[in-house]
Design a protein around this motif. Structure first.
Motif, PDB file in Angstrom:
ATOM      1  N   ILE A 172      15.068  -6.015  -7.302  1.00 37.56           N
ATOM      2  CA  ILE A 172      14.237  -5.423  -6.252  1.00 37.56           C
ATOM      3  C   ILE A 172      12.806  -5.248  -6.751  1.00 37.56           C
ATOM      4  CG2 ILE A 172      13.866  -3.352  -4.848  1.00 37.56           C
ATOM      5  CD1 ILE A 172      16.874  -2.979  -4.759  1.00 37.56           C
ATOM      6  N   GLU A 173      12.641  -4.821  -7.997  1.00 35.58           N
ATOM      7  CA  GLU A 173      11.301  -4.632  -8.556  1.00 35.58           C
ATOM      8  C   GLU A 173      10.553  -5.962  -8.633  1.00 35.58           C
ATOM      9  OE1 GLU A 173      12.241  -2.749 -12.231  1.00 35.58           O
ATOM     10  OE2 GLU A 173      12.284  -0.719 -11.384  1.00 35.58           O
ATOM     11  N   ARG A 174      11.260  -7.014  -9.038  1.00 33.32           N
ATOM     12  CA  ARG A 174      10.607  -8.340  -9.097  1.00 33.32           C
ATOM     13  C   ARG A 174      10.282  -8.849  -7.696  1.00 33.32           C
ATOM     14  NH1 ARG A 174      14.366  -8.927 -13.482  1.00 33.32           N
ATOM     15  NH2 ARG A 174      15.911  -9.928 -12.132  1.00 33.32           N
ATOM     16  N   HIS A 226       0.784  -1.231   0.000  1.00 36.31           N
ATOM     17  CA  HIS A 226       0.000   0.000   0.000  1.00 36.31           C
ATOM     18  C   HIS A 226       0.821   1.289   0.000  1.00 36.31           C
ATOM     19  CE1 HIS A 226      -3.151  -2.894   1.108  1.00 36.31           C
ATOM     20  NE2 HIS A 226      -3.967  -2.020   0.548  1.00 36.31           N
ATOM     21  N   ILE A 227       2.115   1.217   0.212  1.00 39.81           N
ATOM     22  CA  ILE A 227       2.915   2.440   0.137  1.00 39.81           C
ATOM     23  C   ILE A 227       3.317   2.685  -1.321  1.00 39.81           C
ATOM     24  CG2 ILE A 227       3.805   2.235   2.476  1.00 39.81           C
ATOM     25  CD1 ILE A 227       6.389   1.127   1.312  1.00 39.81           C
ATOM     26  N   PRO A 228       3.683   3.915  -1.690  1.00 37.75           N
ATOM     27  CA  PRO A 228       4.118   4.199  -3.061  1.00 37.75           C
ATOM     28  C   PRO A 228       5.269   3.292  -3.474  1.00 37.75           C
ATOM     29  CG  PRO A 228       3.784   6.239  -1.855  1.00 37.75           C
ATOM     30  CD  PRO A 228       3.653   5.129  -0.858  1.00 37.75           C
ATOM     31  N   SER A 229       5.290   2.897  -4.723  1.00 38.98           N
ATOM     32  CA  SER A 229       6.288   1.941  -5.213  1.00 38.98           C
ATOM     33  C   SER A 229       7.715   2.405  -4.973  1.00 38.98           C
ATOM     34  CB  SER A 229       6.074   1.672  -6.700  1.00 38.98           C
ATOM     35  OG  SER A 229       4.869   0.990  -6.904  1.00 38.98           O
ATOM     36  N   GLN A 230       7.985   3.689  -5.196  1.00 41.43           N
ATOM     37  CA  GLN A 230       9.343   4.189  -5.009  1.00 41.43           C
ATOM     38  C   GLN A 230       9.791   4.054  -3.555  1.00 41.43           C
ATOM     39  OE1 GLN A 230      11.560   5.046  -7.365  1.00 41.43           O
ATOM     40  NE2 GLN A 230       9.976   4.364  -8.785  1.00 41.43           N
ATOM     41  N   VAL A 231       8.869   4.296  -2.637  1.00 39.03           N
ATOM     42  CA  VAL A 231       9.194   4.143  -1.220  1.00 39.03           C
ATOM     43  C   VAL A 231       9.416   2.671  -0.896  1.00 39.03           C
ATOM     44  CG1 VAL A 231       8.385   4.502   1.145  1.00 39.03           C
ATOM     45  CG2 VAL A 231       7.893   6.210  -0.623  1.00 39.03           C
ATOM     46  N   ALA A 232       8.563   1.806  -1.440  1.00 42.86           N
ATOM     47  CA  ALA A 232       8.698   0.366  -1.205  1.00 42.86           C
ATOM     48  C   ALA A 232      10.031  -0.152  -1.720  1.00 42.86           C
ATOM     49  CB  ALA A 232       7.544  -0.376  -1.873  1.00 42.86           C
ATOM     50  N   LEU A 233      10.442   0.312  -2.892  1.00 40.05           N
ATOM     51  CA  LEU A 233      11.713  -0.128  -3.478  1.00 40.05           C
ATOM     52  C   LEU A 233      12.889   0.333  -2.619  1.00 40.05           C
ATOM     53  CD1 LEU A 233      11.002   0.575  -7.261  1.00 40.05           C
ATOM     54  CD2 LEU A 233      11.051  -1.656  -6.115  1.00 40.05           C
ATOM     55  N   GLU A 234      12.791   1.554  -2.098  1.00 45.42           N
ATOM     56  CA  GLU A 234      13.858   2.063  -1.231  1.00 45.42           C
ATOM     57  C   GLU A 234      13.934   1.253   0.055  1.00 45.42           C
ATOM     58  OE1 GLU A 234      17.093   4.376  -0.883  1.00 45.42           O
ATOM     59  OE2 GLU A 234      15.686   4.600  -2.555  1.00 45.42           O
ATOM     60  N   CYS A 235      12.784   0.902   0.607  1.00 42.22           N
ATOM     61  CA  CYS A 235      12.758   0.085   1.821  1.00 42.22           C
ATOM     62  C   CYS A 235      13.320  -1.305   1.561  1.00 42.22           C
ATOM     63  CB  CYS A 235      11.333  -0.025   2.364  1.00 42.22           C
ATOM     64  SG  CYS A 235      10.669   1.510   3.043  1.00 42.22           S
ATOM     65  N   LEU A 236      12.963  -1.884   0.431  1.00 44.93           N
ATOM     66  CA  LEU A 236      13.483  -3.210   0.084  1.00 44.93           C
ATOM     67  C   LEU A 236      14.984  -3.181  -0.130  1.00 44.93           C
ATOM     68  CD1 LEU A 236      10.905  -4.898  -2.327  1.00 44.93           C
ATOM     69  CD2 LEU A 236      11.650  -5.672  -0.075  1.00 44.93           C
ATOM     70  N   ILE A 270      16.514  -3.299   3.426  1.00 42.93           N
ATOM     71  CA  ILE A 270      16.451  -4.537   4.208  1.00 42.93           C
ATOM     72  C   ILE A 270      17.166  -5.698   3.516  1.00 42.93           C
ATOM     73  CG2 ILE A 270      14.310  -3.829   5.324  1.00 42.93           C
ATOM     74  CD1 ILE A 270      12.811  -5.829   3.603  1.00 42.93           C
ATOM     75  N   THR A 271      17.419  -5.584   2.201  1.00 42.85           N
ATOM     76  CA  THR A 271      18.223  -6.598   1.509  1.00 42.85           C
ATOM     77  C   THR A 271      19.690  -6.195   1.458  1.00 42.85           C
ATOM     78  OG1 THR A 271      17.728  -5.587  -0.647  1.00 42.85           O
ATOM     79  CG2 THR A 271      16.312  -7.403   0.073  1.00 42.85           C
ATOM     80  N   LYS A 272      20.048  -5.126   2.193  1.00 47.62           N
ATOM     81  CA  LYS A 272      21.437  -4.671   2.332  1.00 47.62           C
ATOM     82  C   LYS A 272      22.082  -4.345   0.987  1.00 47.62           C
ATOM     83  CE  LYS A 272      22.042  -7.286   6.611  1.00 47.62           C
ATOM     84  NZ  LYS A 272      21.744  -6.118   7.451  1.00 47.62           N
ATOM     85  N   ALA A 273      21.260  -3.839   0.065  1.00 48.57           N
ATOM     86  CA  ALA A 273      21.744  -3.378  -1.244  1.00 48.57           C
ATOM     87  C   ALA A 273      22.462  -4.469  -2.029  1.00 48.57           C
ATOM     88  CB  ALA A 273      22.652  -2.160  -1.075  1.00 48.57           C
ATOM     89  N   THR A 274      22.051  -5.718  -1.823  1.00 50.67           N
ATOM     90  CA  THR A 274      22.690  -6.824  -2.546  1.00 50.67           C
ATOM     91  C   THR A 274      22.007  -7.117  -3.879  1.00 50.67           C
ATOM     92  OG1 THR A 274      21.316  -8.408  -1.326  1.00 50.67           O
ATOM     93  CG2 THR A 274      23.498  -7.922  -0.422  1.00 50.67           C
TER      94      THR A 274
END
Length: 277
Positions: A240-242, A217-227, A230-234
């Motif tokens: 990330i989009e998938r 439910h949050i904006p996609s750009q915010v969700a992608l930044e959060c992901l 939490i995935t430590k930029a790996t």
């Protein structure tokens, strides 16, 4: 006593760093060398670094992979860090590299060339220790000569095959004032990145379980930044989009392999993830 996994290639940067660290007795040093197998003489580098470790009385860890002359810079870097992280896990230590101020300028220039976002300025900021980021290459060479250190020159540094080499020749000609401004901008962006990450922790929590409802439910750009956090930029941006799509659509009790050793496990309401260490 802290344990440092010092990445030593045999070049002047890492040789100077190793000598600086050897002069302090506050921590245990593990000398780590990764042989990419890109050059025909790379085994000589490994032998040289091994002899240095013995000279300093330090433990030595090495790994060779036959990546071949056509290996990309990204592949070589990823394999090197995978090795360093395994060594760090083995000794419960922290990775230390010899990246310096000129490396920062080069990396920013490369990112601009590729069409960077704001993160393109916040380069070389991670859990890896980089004590030389305020030191310039010329100063490291001067240090090595002053202390009669020997090092090996990587023959690929003069090849136009690699983008970094081409960019390096351009950044070397930059006015020192421009370099100073880029380093200041990098410091500002690193500070901004830390503030964003602190806010993300407030939004998503510390884990290990995260709300699917929140990410849906949050904006996609915010969700992608959060992901990304939490995935430590790996993961890459497409990965990330998938992963976000999987969070929205995956069935309960299913798993999703995102790549780079990252696995998502789903319940009806939540998901957890495991990262390859």
């Amino acid at each position: 006593m802290a344990t440092y996994i010092v990445a030593v290639s045999g070049g002047v940067d890492s040789i100077a760093l190793l000598d600086m660290l050897a002069r302090t007795k506050s921590y245990e040093i593990i000398v780590a060398h990764f042989d990419h197998g890109i050059r025909g003489d790379s085994a000589d580098d490994a032998s040289f670094v091994e002899s240095l470790a013995a000279k300093y009385g330090m433990r030595y860890e090495k790994k060779r992979e036959a990546l071949g002359p056509d290996a990309s810079e990204e592949t070589a870097r990823n394999r090197r860090y995978a090795f360093l992280r395994r060594v760090a896990q083995k000794y419960n230590g922290r990775i230390v590299t010899a990246h310096h101020a000129d490396d920062i300028v080069e990396t920013i220039a490369i990112n601009f060339r590729r069409g960077t976002g704001w993160r393109g300025l916040a380069v070389l900021d991670s859990d890896v220790l980089r004590p030389l980021i305020h030191v310039h290459k010329a100063d490291l060479i001067a240090y090595a000569k002053q202390h009669n250190l020997t090092w090996r020159e990587d023959s690929t540094n003069g090849s136009d095959t690699y983008l970094r080499n081409r960019v390096r020749r351009q950044t070397q000609a930059l006015d020192p004032t421009v370099k100073k401004e880029l380093l200041a901008l990098r410091a500002q962006q690193v500070a901004s990145k830390k503030m964003i990450e602190e806010h993300i922790v407030q939004l998503v929590g510390e884990g290990p379980w995260y709300s699917r409802y929140f990410f849906i439910h949050i904006p996609s750009q915010v969700a992608l930044e959060c992901l990304r956090y939490i995935t430590k930029a790996t993961l890459t941006r497409p990965q990330i989009e998938r992963s976000l799509l999987a969070i929205k659509t995956a069935r309960p009790k299913s798993s999703y392999q995102a790549g780079s050793g990252t696995t998502f496990d789903f319940t009806t309401r939540n998901f957890s993830l495991s990262l390859l260490k």
